[in-house]
Motif scaffolding. Structure first.
Motif, PDB file in Angstrom:
ATOM      1  N   VAL A  55      -0.080   0.821  -7.969  1.00  0.00           N
ATOM      2  CA  VAL A  55      -0.365   1.850  -8.958  1.00  0.00           C
ATOM      3  C   VAL A  55       0.961   2.328  -9.547  1.00  0.00           C
ATOM      4  CG1 VAL A  55      -2.517   2.637  -7.920  1.00  0.00           C
ATOM      5  CG2 VAL A  55      -0.393   3.719  -7.254  1.00  0.00           C
ATOM      6  N   ARG A  56       0.907   2.662 -10.805  1.00  0.00           N
ATOM      7  CA  ARG A  56       2.031   3.308 -11.477  1.00  0.00           C
ATOM      8  C   ARG A  56       1.546   4.709 -11.785  1.00  0.00           C
ATOM      9  NH1 ARG A  56       3.819   4.212 -16.854  1.00  0.00           N
ATOM     10  NH2 ARG A  56       6.103   4.270 -16.972  1.00  0.00           N
ATOM     11  N   GLU A  64       9.500  11.345 -12.527  1.00  0.00           N
ATOM     12  CA  GLU A  64       9.553   9.948 -12.943  1.00  0.00           C
ATOM     13  C   GLU A  64       8.236   9.262 -12.599  1.00  0.00           C
ATOM     14  OE1 GLU A  64      12.732   7.963 -10.905  1.00  0.00           O
ATOM     15  OE2 GLU A  64      14.275   9.244 -11.776  1.00  0.00           O
ATOM     16  N   TYR A  65       7.997   8.154 -13.285  1.00  0.00           N
ATOM     17  CA  TYR A  65       6.893   7.293 -12.898  1.00  0.00           C
ATOM     18  C   TYR A  65       7.331   6.451 -11.701  1.00  0.00           C
ATOM     19  CZ  TYR A  65       4.103   8.527 -16.904  1.00  0.00           C
ATOM     20  OH  TYR A  65       3.346   9.227 -17.813  1.00  0.00           O
ATOM     21  N   SER A  66       6.388   6.166 -10.823  1.00  0.00           N
ATOM     22  CA  SER A  66       6.681   5.416  -9.608  1.00  0.00           C
ATOM     23  C   SER A  66       5.681   4.279  -9.462  1.00  0.00           C
ATOM     24  CB  SER A  66       6.586   6.353  -8.400  1.00  0.00           C
ATOM     25  OG  SER A  66       6.817   5.667  -7.198  1.00  0.00           O
ATOM     26  N   LEU A  67       6.203   3.108  -9.108  1.00  0.00           N
ATOM     27  CA  LEU A  67       5.357   1.961  -8.764  1.00  0.00           C
ATOM     28  C   LEU A  67       5.226   1.937  -7.258  1.00  0.00           C
ATOM     29  CD1 LEU A  67       6.637  -0.999 -10.963  1.00  0.00           C
ATOM     30  CD2 LEU A  67       4.298  -0.180 -10.815  1.00  0.00           C
ATOM     31  N   GLU A  68       4.003   1.930  -6.774  1.00  0.00           N
ATOM     32  CA  GLU A  68       3.796   1.983  -5.329  1.00  0.00           C
ATOM     33  C   GLU A  68       2.433   1.433  -4.956  1.00  0.00           C
ATOM     34  OE1 GLU A  68       2.733   6.685  -5.012  1.00  0.00           O
ATOM     35  OE2 GLU A  68       4.744   6.162  -5.680  1.00  0.00           O
ATOM     36  N   GLU A  91     -10.376   2.272  -3.383  1.00  0.00           N
ATOM     37  CA  GLU A  91     -11.401   2.350  -4.425  1.00  0.00           C
ATOM     38  C   GLU A  91     -11.073   3.449  -5.436  1.00  0.00           C
ATOM     39  OE1 GLU A  91     -16.228   2.572  -5.013  1.00  0.00           O
ATOM     40  OE2 GLU A  91     -15.399   2.847  -3.009  1.00  0.00           O
ATOM     41  N   GLU A  92     -10.618   4.576  -4.940  1.00  0.00           N
ATOM     42  CA  GLU A  92     -10.305   5.707  -5.814  1.00  0.00           C
ATOM     43  C   GLU A  92      -9.207   5.358  -6.812  1.00  0.00           C
ATOM     44  OE1 GLU A  92      -7.854   9.586  -4.775  1.00  0.00           O
ATOM     45  OE2 GLU A  92      -9.864   9.682  -3.917  1.00  0.00           O
ATOM     46  N   GLU A  93      -8.119   4.787  -6.325  1.00  0.00           N
ATOM     47  CA  GLU A  93      -6.952   4.562  -7.169  1.00  0.00           C
ATOM     48  C   GLU A  93      -7.007   3.279  -7.989  1.00  0.00           C
ATOM     49  OE1 GLU A  93      -3.282   5.097  -5.056  1.00  0.00           O
ATOM     50  OE2 GLU A  93      -3.819   7.137  -4.447  1.00  0.00           O
ATOM     51  N   LEU A  94      -7.581   2.212  -7.444  1.00  0.00           N
ATOM     52  CA  LEU A  94      -7.581   0.927  -8.151  1.00  0.00           C
ATOM     53  C   LEU A  94      -8.977   0.381  -8.439  1.00  0.00           C
ATOM     54  CD1 LEU A  94      -4.670  -0.953  -6.331  1.00  0.00           C
ATOM     55  CD2 LEU A  94      -4.621   0.208  -8.545  1.00  0.00           C
ATOM     56  N   GLY A  95      -9.995   1.014  -7.918  1.00  0.00           N
ATOM     57  CA  GLY A  95     -11.348   0.509  -8.116  1.00  0.00           C
ATOM     58  C   GLY A  95     -11.622  -0.756  -7.320  1.00  0.00           C
TER      59      GLY A  95
END
Length: 177
Positions: A55-56, A64-68, A91-95
């Protein structure tokens, strides 16, 4: 060993507590220790056989934006098992729903000042569903990267989330990728 002499809560909200302890060090020196208390969370390394799913998101404390990797906890359901939490966060964050979700370890996030740790999961056999972000996650972006791209992003400083980097390292050391 450090002995706690006294403790007082400095600040508290539903997500964290900050306390200041008067302590006695083994050499006889007295001092203070600031401690952040937070509940443990789940972090999921989703892998579809080709890509890692991240997720970004904007992280307010660092502006800042974070990739994690997807990670989190639910303040409203403190009785959820780590596996239930990991399943819900994925499921919540990426489906995504994972037909295979295995806990592969437990790590501490910042043991020098915080008691929080995280349960690490490796999720495979992924099926795309619908995201269910909570109100604070309205701007999440689903990012796919190959393991090589992930490693390059860590090396060039594009990924700086310590739990995600350490989780990837543990996944690699266990031979899961």
């Amino acid at each position: 060993m450090i002995k706690q002499l006294s403790s007082k809560t400095i600040y508290q909200n539903p997500w964290m507590k900050v306390r200041e302890d008067q302590v006695l060090f083994a050499n006889g020196h007295q001092g203070i220790y600031g401690v952040v208390e937070k509940d443990d969370f789940a972090l999921i390394v989703p892998f579809d056989g080709t890509h890692l799913h991240l997720v970004r998101q904007y992280r307010y404390p660092i502006r800042e934006y974070s990739l994690e990797f997807p990670q989190g906890k639910h303040e409203d359901n403190t009785r959820a098992s780590p596996t239930q939490l990991a399943t819900a966060e994925l499921e919540e964050e990426l489906g995504l729903k994972a037909d295979s979700m295995h806990e592969i370890g437990f790590l501490r996030e910042a043991a020098g000042y915080c008691n929080q740790g995280f349960h690490l999961f490796f999720a495979t056999e992924l099926n795309q569903g619908v995201t269910k972000p909570d109100a604070t996650e309205a701007e999440l972006e689903h990012i796919k990267m190959t393991p090589t791209e992930f490693e390059q992003a860590v090396c060039d400083g594009s990924i700086v989330d310590a739990p995600s980097v350490s989780a990837y390292g543990l996944v690699m050391m266990k031979g899961l990728l």
